[in-house]
Design an enzyme around this catalytic site. Sequence first.
Site, PDB file in Angstrom:
ATOM      1  N   ARG A   1       0.667  -0.969  -0.043  1.00 34.20           N
ATOM      2  CA  ARG A   1       0.553   0.224   0.109  1.00 34.20           C
ATOM      3  C   ARG A   1       0.962   1.669   0.287  1.00 34.20           C
ATOM      4  NH1 ARG A   1      -3.180   1.279   4.858  1.00 34.20           N
ATOM      5  NH2 ARG A   1      -4.099  -0.609   4.762  1.00 34.20           N
ATOM      6  N   TYR A   2       2.133   1.419   0.473  1.00 33.81           N
ATOM      7  CA  TYR A   2       2.496   2.588   0.835  1.00 33.81           C
ATOM      8  C   TYR A   2       4.023   2.523  -0.715  1.00 33.81           C
ATOM      9  CZ  TYR A   2       0.155   3.626   4.755  1.00 33.81           C
ATOM     10  OH  TYR A   2      -0.572   3.495   5.942  1.00 33.81           O
TER      11      TYR A   2
ATOM     12  N   ARG B   1       7.353   0.036   1.668  1.00 31.58           N
ATOM     13  CA  ARG B   1       6.971  -0.970   3.046  1.00 31.58           C
ATOM     14  C   ARG B   1       6.010  -2.028   1.960  1.00 31.58           C
ATOM     15  NH1 ARG B   1       5.746   3.795   4.471  1.00 31.58           N
ATOM     16  NH2 ARG B   1       4.172   4.443   5.962  1.00 31.58           N
TER      17      ARG B   1
ATOM     18  N   CYS C   1      -3.560 -17.297  14.769  1.00 33.84           N
ATOM     19  CA  CYS C   1      -3.273 -17.329  15.781  1.00 33.84           C
ATOM     20  C   CYS C   1      -3.585 -17.998  16.831  1.00 33.84           C
ATOM     21  CB  CYS C   1      -4.019 -15.620  16.389  1.00 33.84           C
ATOM     22  SG  CYS C   1      -3.592 -14.500  14.936  1.00 33.84           S
TER      23      CYS C   1
ATOM     24  N   CYS D   1      -8.525 -13.147  18.646  1.00 35.78           N
ATOM     25  CA  CYS D   1      -8.659 -11.700  18.783  1.00 35.78           C
ATOM     26  C   CYS D   1      -9.914 -11.889  18.225  1.00 35.78           C
ATOM     27  CB  CYS D   1      -8.024 -10.611  18.257  1.00 35.78           C
ATOM     28  SG  CYS D   1      -6.548 -11.179  19.038  1.00 35.78           S
TER      29      CYS D   1
ATOM     30  N   CYS E   1     -10.826  -8.636  15.504  1.00 34.70           N
ATOM     31  CA  CYS E   1      -9.484  -9.280  14.171  1.00 34.70           C
ATOM     32  C   CYS E   1     -10.164  -8.296  12.926  1.00 34.70           C
ATOM     33  CB  CYS E   1      -9.056 -10.676  14.329  1.00 34.70           C
ATOM     34  SG  CYS E   1      -7.957 -10.339  12.841  1.00 34.70           S
TER      35      CYS E   1
ATOM     36  N   ARG F   1      -8.374  -9.057  10.217  1.00 33.01           N
ATOM     37  CA  ARG F   1      -8.741  -9.910   8.700  1.00 33.01           C
ATOM     38  C   ARG F   1      -9.862 -10.566   9.626  1.00 33.01           C
ATOM     39  NH1 ARG F   1      -3.032  -8.416   8.728  1.00 33.01           N
ATOM     40  NH2 ARG F   1      -2.579  -6.647   8.045  1.00 33.01           N
TER      41      ARG F   1
ATOM     42  N   ASP G   1     -11.413  -0.305  13.266  1.00 33.48           N
ATOM     43  CA  ASP G   1     -11.869  -0.194  12.049  1.00 33.48           C
ATOM     44  C   ASP G   1     -12.908  -0.608  11.733  1.00 33.48           C
ATOM     45  OD1 ASP G   1      -8.517   0.655  10.456  1.00 33.48           O
ATOM     46  OD2 ASP G   1      -8.153  -1.723  11.141  1.00 33.48           O
TER      47      ASP G   1
ATOM     48  N   ASP H   1      -7.016   3.997  10.180  1.00 35.71           N
ATOM     49  CA  ASP H   1      -6.216   3.506   8.705  1.00 35.71           C
ATOM     50  C   ASP H   1      -7.952   4.064   7.978  1.00 35.71           C
ATOM     51  OD1 ASP H   1      -4.162   2.091   7.246  1.00 35.71           O
ATOM     52  OD2 ASP H   1      -4.182   0.930   8.762  1.00 35.71           O
TER      53      ASP H   1
ATOM     54  N   LYS I   1      -3.067   5.276   6.961  1.00 31.13           N
ATOM     55  CA  LYS I   1      -3.494   5.688   8.244  1.00 31.13           C
ATOM     56  C   LYS I   1      -2.938   7.031   8.640  1.00 31.13           C
ATOM     57  CE  LYS I   1      -1.248   1.361  10.011  1.00 31.13           C
ATOM     58  NZ  LYS I   1      -1.186   0.737   9.114  1.00 31.13           N
TER      59      LYS I   1
HETATM   60  C1  LIG Z   1       0.217  -0.360   9.063  1.00 33.04           C
HETATM   61  C2  LIG Z   1       0.483  -0.905   7.373  1.00 33.04           C
HETATM   62  C3  LIG Z   1       1.831  -0.410   7.175  1.00 33.04           C
HETATM   63  C4  LIG Z   1       3.165   0.184   8.544  1.00 33.04           C
HETATM   64  O1  LIG Z   1       2.952   1.181   8.851  1.00 33.04           O
HETATM   65  P1  LIG Z   1       3.798   2.248   9.872  1.00 33.04           P
HETATM   66  O2  LIG Z   1       2.540   3.336   9.739  1.00 33.04           O
HETATM   67  O3  LIG Z   1       4.791   1.860   8.453  1.00 33.04           O
HETATM   68  O4  LIG Z   1       4.119   1.065  10.635  1.00 33.04           O
HETATM   69  C5  LIG Z   1       2.269  -1.326   6.143  1.00 33.04           C
HETATM   70  N1  LIG Z   1       1.414  -1.029   5.151  1.00 33.04           N
HETATM   71  C6  LIG Z   1       0.006  -1.754   5.872  1.00 33.04           C
HETATM   72  C7  LIG Z   1      -1.103  -2.344   4.593  1.00 33.04           C
HETATM   73  C8  LIG Z   1       0.142  -1.073   6.458  1.00 33.04           C
HETATM   74  O5  LIG Z   1      -1.472  -1.511   6.441  1.00 33.04           O
HETATM   75  S1  SF4 Z   2      -5.671  -9.278  15.449  1.00 31.61           S
HETATM   76 FE1  SF4 Z   2      -6.101 -11.090  14.830  1.00 31.61          FE
HETATM   77  S2  SF4 Z   2      -4.492 -11.106  13.562  1.00 31.61           S
HETATM   78 FE2  SF4 Z   2      -3.996  -9.916  15.340  1.00 31.61          FE
HETATM   79  S3  SF4 Z   2      -3.388 -11.642  16.839  1.00 31.61           S
HETATM   80 FE3  SF4 Z   2      -5.238 -10.997  16.652  1.00 31.61          FE
HETATM   81  S4  SF4 Z   2      -6.725 -12.834  15.750  1.00 31.61           S
HETATM   82 FE4  SF4 Z   2      -4.144 -12.555  15.550  1.00 31.61          FE
END
Ligand SMILES: *Cc1c(COP(=O)(O)O)cnc(C)c1O
Ligand code: SF4
Length: 346
Positions: free
Chosen positions: A90-91, A94, A103, A107, A110, A112, A271, A308, A315
Amino acid sequence: MGNWKKAILQSITTPQELSKVFPIDTNAITQVTKRYPMRITQYYLSLIKYCEDPIWRQCVPDSKELLEDNLKIDPLNESSFSPIPGLIHRYPDRVLLLVSSSCATICRFCLRKSWVGSDFGTPIKELIEQAIIYIRKYPKIRDVILSGGDPLLLEDEIIEEILERLRKIPHIEIIRIGTRIPVTLPERITHHLCKILKHYHPIYVNTHFNHPQEITPESSAACQELVDAGCPLGNQTVLLKGVNDDPEVMRQLMQKLLAIRVRPYYLHHMDPVRGTSHFRTSIDVGLNIMSQLRGYTSGLAVPYYVIDLPGGLGKVPILPDNIKKEGGKLILRNYLGQWVEYQDID
Ligand SMILES: *Cc1c(COP(=O)(O)O)cnc(C)c1O
Ligand code: SF4
Protein backbone atom coordinates in the site's frame (compact mmCIF):
# COMPACT_ATOMS: atom_id res chain seq x y z
CA MET A 1 7.41 -31.55 20.38
CA GLY A 2 8.06 -28.10 21.83
CA ASN A 3 5.93 -27.08 24.78
CA TRP A 4 4.36 -24.29 22.81
CA LYS A 5 3.05 -26.71 20.19
CA LYS A 6 1.44 -28.76 22.92
CA ALA A 7 -0.09 -25.56 24.27
CA ILE A 8 -1.63 -24.89 20.86
CA LEU A 9 -3.12 -28.38 20.78
CA GLN A 10 -4.51 -27.84 24.28
CA SER A 11 -6.11 -24.51 23.44
CA ILE A 12 -9.87 -24.17 23.55
CA THR A 13 -11.61 -24.22 20.20
CA THR A 14 -15.18 -25.32 20.95
CA PRO A 15 -18.01 -23.85 23.03
CA GLN A 16 -18.33 -27.26 24.76
CA GLU A 17 -14.80 -27.05 26.14
CA LEU A 18 -15.36 -23.47 27.22
CA SER A 19 -18.60 -24.36 29.01
CA LYS A 20 -16.61 -26.61 31.35
CA VAL A 21 -14.84 -23.53 32.69
CA PHE A 22 -17.43 -20.77 32.39
CA PRO A 23 -21.22 -20.66 32.37
CA ILE A 24 -21.90 -19.84 28.71
CA ASP A 25 -24.79 -20.33 26.31
CA THR A 26 -23.17 -23.01 24.13
CA ASN A 27 -25.93 -22.85 21.51
CA ALA A 28 -25.54 -19.12 21.00
CA ILE A 29 -21.76 -19.37 20.84
CA THR A 30 -21.90 -22.29 18.43
CA GLN A 31 -23.81 -20.07 16.00
CA VAL A 32 -20.93 -17.60 16.16
CA THR A 33 -18.11 -20.13 15.85
CA LYS A 34 -19.72 -21.61 12.73
CA ARG A 35 -18.91 -18.32 11.07
CA TYR A 36 -15.89 -17.03 13.00
CA PRO A 37 -13.62 -19.62 14.59
CA MET A 38 -12.56 -19.52 18.23
CA ARG A 39 -9.20 -20.32 19.77
CA ILE A 40 -8.07 -19.43 23.27
CA THR A 41 -4.85 -20.70 24.82
CA GLN A 42 -5.11 -22.10 28.35
CA TYR A 43 -2.68 -19.39 29.39
CA TYR A 44 -4.78 -16.53 27.99
CA LEU A 45 -7.94 -18.12 29.43
CA SER A 46 -6.26 -18.14 32.87
CA LEU A 47 -6.04 -14.33 32.74
CA ILE A 48 -9.85 -14.02 32.82
CA LYS A 49 -10.92 -12.94 36.30
CA TYR A 50 -14.68 -12.92 35.75
CA CYS A 51 -17.20 -13.29 32.93
CA GLU A 52 -17.21 -10.36 30.49
CA ASP A 53 -14.05 -8.83 31.92
CA PRO A 54 -11.61 -7.14 29.48
CA ILE A 55 -9.78 -10.40 28.73
CA TRP A 56 -13.01 -12.35 28.22
CA ARG A 57 -14.39 -9.75 25.82
CA GLN A 58 -11.32 -10.01 23.62
CA CYS A 59 -11.43 -13.78 23.15
CA VAL A 60 -14.86 -15.27 23.94
CA PRO A 61 -17.27 -15.28 20.96
CA ASP A 62 -20.30 -13.02 21.33
CA SER A 63 -23.65 -13.19 19.53
CA LYS A 64 -23.22 -9.52 18.64
CA GLU A 65 -20.66 -10.66 16.04
CA LEU A 66 -23.59 -11.89 13.96
CA LEU A 67 -25.48 -8.57 14.01
CA GLU A 68 -26.33 -7.16 10.59
CA ASP A 69 -23.97 -4.21 10.93
CA ASN A 70 -23.55 -3.23 7.26
CA LEU A 71 -19.79 -3.21 7.77
CA LYS A 72 -17.32 -4.63 5.27
CA ILE A 73 -15.20 -7.75 5.43
CA ASP A 74 -12.22 -5.80 4.07
CA PRO A 75 -12.78 -2.10 4.91
CA LEU A 76 -9.16 -1.16 4.17
CA ASN A 77 -9.47 -2.67 0.73
CA GLU A 78 -6.35 -4.77 1.36
CA SER A 79 -7.27 -7.17 -1.44
CA SER A 80 -6.89 -4.50 -4.11
CA PHE A 81 -3.44 -3.57 -2.80
CA SER A 82 -2.45 -7.20 -3.01
CA PRO A 83 -0.54 -7.88 -6.25
CA ILE A 84 -0.03 -11.47 -5.15
CA PRO A 85 -2.08 -13.31 -2.51
CA GLY A 86 -0.66 -12.70 0.98
CA LEU A 87 1.35 -9.59 0.05
CA ILE A 88 -0.08 -6.10 0.66
CA HIS A 89 1.76 -3.21 -0.98
CA ARG A 90 0.00 0.00 0.00
CA TYR A 91 2.94 2.32 0.66
CA PRO A 92 5.80 2.73 -1.83
CA ASP A 93 8.64 1.62 0.44
CA ARG A 94 7.13 -1.13 2.60
CA VAL A 95 5.15 -4.30 2.20
CA LEU A 96 3.13 -6.45 4.53
CA LEU A 97 3.44 -10.23 4.20
CA LEU A 98 0.61 -12.31 5.61
CA VAL A 99 2.73 -15.35 6.36
CA SER A 100 0.31 -17.15 8.67
CA SER A 101 -3.47 -17.31 8.78
CA SER A 102 -3.76 -18.52 12.37
CA CYS A 103 -3.26 -17.07 15.81
CA ALA A 104 -2.67 -18.61 19.23
CA THR A 105 -5.75 -16.82 20.53
CA ILE A 106 -8.20 -15.42 18.01
CA CYS A 107 -9.22 -11.86 18.85
CA ARG A 108 -12.93 -11.22 18.35
CA PHE A 109 -12.20 -7.68 17.07
CA CYS A 110 -9.62 -8.74 14.47
CA LEU A 111 -9.19 -6.59 11.37
CA ARG A 112 -8.85 -9.75 9.27
CA LYS A 113 -11.68 -11.46 11.10
CA SER A 114 -13.10 -13.35 8.15
CA TRP A 115 -9.70 -14.66 7.19
CA VAL A 116 -7.87 -15.44 10.44
CA GLY A 117 -8.25 -18.97 11.76
CA SER A 118 -9.66 -20.36 8.56
CA ASP A 119 -7.48 -22.60 6.49
CA PHE A 120 -7.60 -20.84 3.16
CA GLY A 121 -4.75 -18.72 1.94
CA THR A 122 -1.71 -19.49 -0.15
CA PRO A 123 0.51 -22.29 1.11
CA ILE A 124 3.43 -20.68 2.87
CA LYS A 125 6.19 -22.03 0.59
CA GLU A 126 4.47 -20.67 -2.46
CA LEU A 127 3.81 -17.31 -0.81
CA ILE A 128 7.48 -16.97 0.15
CA GLU A 129 8.63 -17.84 -3.39
CA GLN A 130 6.31 -15.31 -4.98
CA ALA A 131 6.89 -12.61 -2.38
CA ILE A 132 10.67 -12.83 -2.77
CA ILE A 133 10.38 -12.51 -6.55
CA TYR A 134 8.06 -9.51 -6.15
CA ILE A 135 10.19 -7.71 -3.56
CA ARG A 136 13.35 -8.24 -5.61
CA LYS A 137 11.67 -6.46 -8.52
CA TYR A 138 10.91 -3.31 -6.48
CA PRO A 139 14.11 -1.71 -5.19
CA LYS A 140 12.03 0.96 -3.45
CA ILE A 141 10.85 -1.58 -0.89
CA ARG A 142 13.12 -1.20 2.14
CA ASP A 143 10.88 -2.44 4.96
CA VAL A 144 9.11 -5.82 5.10
CA ILE A 145 6.51 -6.44 7.78
CA LEU A 146 5.71 -10.07 8.61
CA SER A 147 2.11 -10.24 9.72
CA GLY A 148 -0.95 -12.45 9.46
CA GLY A 149 -2.30 -14.15 11.50
CA ASP A 150 0.72 -14.57 13.70
CA PRO A 151 4.13 -15.11 12.06
CA LEU A 152 5.54 -16.62 15.26
CA LEU A 153 3.17 -19.57 14.99
CA LEU A 154 5.33 -20.79 12.12
CA GLU A 155 8.01 -23.36 12.85
CA ASP A 156 11.46 -21.97 13.68
CA GLU A 157 12.89 -23.39 10.45
CA ILE A 158 10.32 -21.60 8.31
CA ILE A 159 10.82 -18.31 10.14
CA GLU A 160 14.54 -18.69 9.59
CA GLU A 161 14.06 -19.44 5.90
CA ILE A 162 11.93 -16.31 5.43
CA LEU A 163 14.42 -14.10 7.26
CA GLU A 164 17.39 -15.56 5.45
CA ARG A 165 15.86 -15.07 2.03
CA LEU A 166 14.71 -11.51 2.81
CA ARG A 167 18.15 -10.59 4.13
CA LYS A 168 19.71 -11.65 0.83
CA ILE A 169 17.82 -8.86 -0.94
CA PRO A 170 20.18 -5.86 -0.82
CA HIS A 171 17.51 -3.13 -0.70
CA ILE A 172 15.74 -4.56 2.37
CA GLU A 173 16.86 -2.39 5.28
CA ILE A 174 14.59 -3.51 8.08
CA ILE A 175 12.33 -6.45 8.82
CA ARG A 176 9.42 -6.11 11.21
CA ILE A 177 7.43 -8.84 12.90
CA GLY A 178 3.89 -8.12 14.10
CA THR A 179 2.92 -10.68 16.73
CA ARG A 180 0.55 -11.15 19.65
CA ILE A 181 2.42 -14.22 20.83
CA PRO A 182 4.08 -12.56 23.87
CA VAL A 183 0.54 -11.76 25.09
CA THR A 184 -1.27 -15.00 24.29
CA LEU A 185 1.39 -17.73 24.20
CA PRO A 186 4.51 -16.32 25.88
CA GLU A 187 6.28 -19.71 26.10
CA ARG A 188 6.63 -19.60 22.30
CA ILE A 189 9.38 -16.98 22.74
CA THR A 190 12.09 -19.59 23.20
CA HIS A 191 15.89 -19.19 23.35
CA HIS A 192 16.09 -21.00 20.05
CA LEU A 193 13.70 -18.59 18.35
CA CYS A 194 15.56 -15.60 19.78
CA LYS A 195 18.87 -17.02 18.58
CA ILE A 196 17.46 -17.17 15.07
CA LEU A 197 16.13 -13.61 15.19
CA LYS A 198 19.51 -12.36 16.39
CA HIS A 199 21.14 -13.50 13.16
CA TYR A 200 19.05 -11.31 10.90
CA HIS A 201 19.07 -7.88 12.51
CA PRO A 202 17.78 -5.21 12.28
CA ILE A 203 14.52 -6.90 13.26
CA TYR A 204 11.85 -4.83 14.95
CA VAL A 205 9.08 -6.61 16.78
CA ASN A 206 5.67 -5.03 17.34
CA THR A 207 3.48 -6.78 19.82
CA HIS A 208 -0.14 -6.19 20.77
CA PHE A 209 -1.11 -5.64 24.42
CA ASN A 210 -4.57 -4.15 25.00
CA HIS A 211 -5.01 -4.25 28.76
CA PRO A 212 -2.81 -4.03 31.90
CA GLN A 213 -4.15 -7.44 33.00
CA GLU A 214 -2.17 -8.92 30.08
CA ILE A 215 1.13 -7.83 31.62
CA THR A 216 2.10 -10.83 33.72
CA PRO A 217 5.38 -12.45 34.78
CA GLU A 218 5.07 -14.74 31.73
CA SER A 219 4.39 -12.03 29.12
CA SER A 220 7.05 -9.79 30.70
CA ALA A 221 9.62 -12.59 30.46
CA ALA A 222 8.78 -13.13 26.78
CA CYS A 223 9.29 -9.43 26.08
CA GLN A 224 12.59 -9.39 28.00
CA GLU A 225 13.86 -12.30 25.88
CA LEU A 226 13.05 -10.46 22.67
CA VAL A 227 14.64 -7.23 23.82
CA ASP A 228 17.70 -9.07 25.10
CA ALA A 229 17.98 -10.65 21.66
CA GLY A 230 18.34 -7.13 20.28
CA CYS A 231 14.84 -6.64 18.90
CA PRO A 232 13.45 -3.19 19.68
CA LEU A 233 9.98 -3.94 20.94
CA GLY A 234 6.99 -1.74 20.13
CA ASN A 235 3.33 -2.14 20.93
CA GLN A 236 0.15 -1.63 18.94
CA THR A 237 -3.03 -1.32 20.99
CA VAL A 238 -6.52 -1.34 19.55
CA LEU A 239 -9.00 1.03 21.20
CA LEU A 240 -11.81 -1.29 22.27
CA LYS A 241 -15.14 -0.46 23.85
CA GLY A 242 -15.54 -2.23 27.18
CA VAL A 243 -11.88 -3.25 27.23
CA ASN A 244 -9.60 -0.23 27.33
CA ASP A 245 -11.73 2.82 26.41
CA ASP A 246 -10.78 4.53 29.64
CA PRO A 247 -7.95 7.05 30.23
CA GLU A 248 -6.84 5.49 33.52
CA VAL A 249 -6.70 1.93 32.08
CA MET A 250 -4.80 3.19 29.06
CA ARG A 251 -2.31 5.17 31.16
CA GLN A 252 -1.62 2.11 33.31
CA LEU A 253 -1.17 -0.05 30.23
CA MET A 254 1.28 2.34 28.58
CA GLN A 255 3.33 2.80 31.75
CA LYS A 256 3.46 -0.91 32.46
CA LEU A 257 4.63 -1.52 28.90
CA LEU A 258 7.55 0.86 29.36
CA ALA A 259 8.42 -0.94 32.59
CA ILE A 260 8.85 -4.18 30.62
CA ARG A 261 10.87 -2.36 27.93
CA VAL A 262 8.09 -2.19 25.37
CA ARG A 263 7.62 1.17 23.64
CA PRO A 264 4.01 2.16 22.84
CA TYR A 265 3.83 2.77 19.08
CA TYR A 266 0.25 2.99 17.84
CA LEU A 267 -3.16 3.26 19.42
CA HIS A 268 -5.43 2.08 16.59
CA HIS A 269 -8.94 3.35 16.23
CA MET A 270 -11.20 0.33 15.51
CA ASP A 271 -11.59 -0.32 11.81
CA PRO A 272 -15.17 -0.76 10.58
CA VAL A 273 -14.91 -4.53 10.14
CA ARG A 274 -17.97 -6.75 9.80
CA GLY A 275 -18.79 -8.54 13.04
CA THR A 276 -16.94 -6.14 15.33
CA SER A 277 -19.32 -3.17 15.69
CA HIS A 278 -19.78 -3.78 19.43
CA PHE A 279 -16.10 -2.87 19.97
CA ARG A 280 -16.23 0.50 18.24
CA THR A 281 -15.92 3.82 20.07
CA SER A 282 -16.19 7.37 18.77
CA ILE A 283 -13.01 9.28 17.88
CA ASP A 284 -13.73 11.61 20.81
CA VAL A 285 -13.12 8.73 23.20
CA GLY A 286 -9.65 8.22 21.71
CA LEU A 287 -8.86 11.93 21.65
CA ASN A 288 -9.87 12.27 25.29
CA ILE A 289 -7.53 9.40 26.20
CA MET A 290 -4.69 11.01 24.25
CA SER A 291 -5.21 14.36 25.97
CA GLN A 292 -4.97 12.62 29.32
CA LEU A 293 -1.69 10.96 28.41
CA ARG A 294 0.30 13.82 26.89
CA GLY A 295 1.91 15.80 29.70
CA TYR A 296 0.54 13.56 32.41
CA THR A 297 2.95 10.68 31.84
CA SER A 298 6.36 10.10 30.23
CA GLY A 299 6.41 11.15 26.60
CA LEU A 300 7.72 7.65 25.88
CA ALA A 301 4.40 6.26 27.14
CA VAL A 302 2.39 8.19 24.54
CA PRO A 303 1.60 6.31 21.33
CA TYR A 304 0.36 7.81 18.06
CA TYR A 305 -3.42 7.59 17.85
CA VAL A 306 -4.05 6.45 14.27
CA ILE A 307 -7.03 5.78 12.06
CA ASP A 308 -6.65 3.68 8.96
CA LEU A 309 -8.67 5.47 6.30
CA PRO A 310 -11.30 3.19 4.76
CA GLY A 311 -10.56 2.12 1.23
CA GLY A 312 -6.84 1.78 1.84
CA LEU A 313 -5.90 5.46 1.83
CA GLY A 314 -3.42 4.99 4.65
CA LYS A 315 -2.99 5.66 8.34
CA VAL A 316 -3.61 9.13 9.73
CA PRO A 317 -2.29 10.21 13.14
CA ILE A 318 -4.91 12.16 15.09
CA LEU A 319 -3.95 14.72 17.66
CA PRO A 320 -6.03 16.80 20.03
CA ASP A 321 -6.30 20.31 18.48
CA ASN A 322 -3.40 22.26 19.86
CA ILE A 323 -2.56 24.87 17.26
CA LYS A 324 -4.46 27.88 15.92
CA LYS A 325 -3.75 31.14 14.16
CA GLU A 326 -5.23 34.41 15.35
CA GLY A 327 -4.51 37.71 13.60
CA GLY A 328 -1.33 36.31 12.06
CA LYS A 329 -0.17 35.02 15.44
CA LEU A 330 0.51 31.38 16.12
CA ILE A 331 -1.02 30.09 19.34
CA LEU A 332 -0.24 26.67 20.83
CA ARG A 333 -2.08 24.85 23.56
CA ASN A 334 -0.23 22.94 26.28
CA TYR A 335 -1.47 19.88 28.13
CA LEU A 336 -3.23 22.00 30.77
CA GLY A 337 -5.28 23.68 28.04
CA GLN A 338 -3.39 27.00 28.29
CA TRP A 339 -3.10 28.86 24.98
CA VAL A 340 0.36 30.36 24.56
CA GLU A 341 1.60 32.59 21.75
CA TYR A 342 4.58 31.22 19.85
CA GLN A 343 6.94 33.36 17.78
CA ASP A 344 7.30 31.62 14.43
CA ILE A 345 9.91 32.65 11.84
CA ASP A 346 8.55 34.83 9.01
C1 LIG B 1 0.17 -0.16 8.87
C2 LIG B 1 0.68 -0.67 7.61
C3 LIG B 1 2.04 -0.58 7.29
C4 LIG B 1 3.06 -0.01 8.22
O1 LIG B 1 2.81 1.31 8.57
P1 LIG B 1 3.83 2.10 9.50
O2 LIG B 1 3.15 3.40 9.72
O3 LIG B 1 5.12 2.21 8.73
O4 LIG B 1 4.02 1.30 10.74
C5 LIG B 1 2.44 -1.05 6.07
N1 LIG B 1 1.57 -1.59 5.19
C6 LIG B 1 0.26 -1.67 5.47
C7 LIG B 1 -0.66 -2.26 4.45
C8 LIG B 1 -0.23 -1.24 6.68
O5 LIG B 1 -1.53 -1.34 6.97
S1 SF4 C 1 -5.86 -9.11 15.94
FE1 SF4 C 1 -6.21 -10.76 14.46
S2 SF4 C 1 -4.21 -11.14 13.55
FE2 SF4 C 1 -3.85 -9.98 15.43
S3 SF4 C 1 -3.51 -11.55 17.02
FE3 SF4 C 1 -5.67 -11.04 17.06
S4 SF4 C 1 -6.63 -12.58 15.72
FE4 SF4 C 1 -4.45 -12.58 15.26
